[in-house]
Design an enzyme around this catalytic site. Sequence first.
Site, mmCIF file in Angstrom:
data_model
loop_
_atom_site.group_PDB
_atom_site.id
_atom_site.type_symbol
_atom_site.label_atom_id
_atom_site.label_comp_id
_atom_site.label_asym_id
_atom_site.label_seq_id
_atom_site.Cartn_x
_atom_site.Cartn_y
_atom_site.Cartn_z
ATOM 1 N N ASP A 42 -4.853 3.225 -4.629
ATOM 2 C CA ASP A 42 -5.713 4.030 -5.535
ATOM 3 C C ASP A 42 -5.975 3.003 -6.754
ATOM 4 O O ASP A 42 -5.664 2.029 -6.902
ATOM 5 C CB ASP A 42 -5.003 5.473 -6.169
ATOM 6 C CG ASP A 42 -3.639 4.983 -6.626
ATOM 7 O OD1 ASP A 42 -3.244 3.889 -6.382
ATOM 8 O OD2 ASP A 42 -3.018 5.978 -6.985
ATOM 9 N N GLU A 45 -6.284 9.764 -10.333
ATOM 10 C CA GLU A 45 -5.762 10.711 -11.432
ATOM 11 C C GLU A 45 -6.797 11.867 -11.741
ATOM 12 O O GLU A 45 -6.485 12.799 -12.383
ATOM 13 C CB GLU A 45 -5.944 9.814 -12.878
ATOM 14 C CG GLU A 45 -5.011 8.576 -12.848
ATOM 15 C CD GLU A 45 -3.733 9.111 -12.766
ATOM 16 O OE1 GLU A 45 -3.194 10.093 -12.986
ATOM 17 O OE2 GLU A 45 -2.513 8.086 -12.657
#
EC number: 3.5.1.47
Length: 376
Positions: free
Chosen positions: A69, A128
């Site tokens: 990520d 997120e």
Amino acid sequence: MTISKFVQIRRDLHQIPELGFQEWKTQQYILNYIETLPNEHIEVKTWKTGVIVKVKGKNPVKTIGYRADMDGLPIVEETGYEFASTHEGMMHACGHDFHTTIGLGLLTATVNDRIDDDLVFLFQPAEEGPGGALPMLESEELKEWKPNMILGLHIAPEYPVGTIATKEGLLFANTSELYIDLKGKGGHAAYPHMANDMIVAASHLVTQLQSVISRNVNPLDSAVITIGKITGGTVQNIIAEKSRLEGTIRTLSVESMKRVKDRIEAIVAGIEAAFQCEAVIDYGAMYHQVYNHEALTKEFMEFASKDTNMNVVTCKEAMTGEDFGYMLRDIPGFMFWLGVDSEYGLHHAKLKPNEAAIDRAIEFLNQYVKWKGNRR
């Protein structure tokens, strides 16, 4: 002090944290780096602000995926780093600069010394929020290169460098954001009987939500509701017409998530009736549990335990949320914690992971994918 190539990459990335689906600089950094590698066996695609890279194997029978990520958090950095964030109000406070760097390191190693199987690297945006894993998984760009197995890691501040911690089965919880908007009737503070006070309604709602877990979830299961933010009102002498609660729900089981949401909705309906107001519930981003494939995880842990530079720990499941769970729902694989030995934890403004973990992780993962990708 001389630092390694990949520590420098981490520091470069640390200076340019970007929020979900805004990672344009990070994407360009990754693309620029890939251009420095030998390209005869590489194919590259972009997806939104993410990057997908295929390294063609010498004699492929399967495809191994690695996911990293990319995004940062809306946190004001307090590390004191010389290479601190240059983006005001944003920070890599969850280690995604580490994750991306390790992915680039593994990519470099496998391009320079190819394995038999194909490799696909997923540099994924928006972990997120609002969530990049599921739409990337469903994208046309990935369908052609969908891995047969996939792995990912997350830094763990509480573990020493050289530690790998994971477990078979459930690793991370199901998570959901929670937003509740209340609308009543405002008025003068001297005439409360002529208004419907949404500060009072919100206060009652927060109190009543405390019973959801304690009286509706099996004590042998685990679940959490946290209200982290309440807003309402304008000035001290006006009764608030509106209020808003913002929080999170986390459960270990899918069944408990449904039960918790049912109870929240029932309680909110009661607040509407009691305070003659309107309420709207929004669950925002929802992440599926991270469930490690038992056989692949066991095999990985056995492989790691033979590496004298690594200490393998069987950890407990955590209430952490991770959208990598969507990938593991569709593709066999696993996630593990990587020890980085930081005094401050994830999402903290002073998080300072030990950079010694970077090169060690790259070397270890390179050995693992060689072993896994050359097996017949």
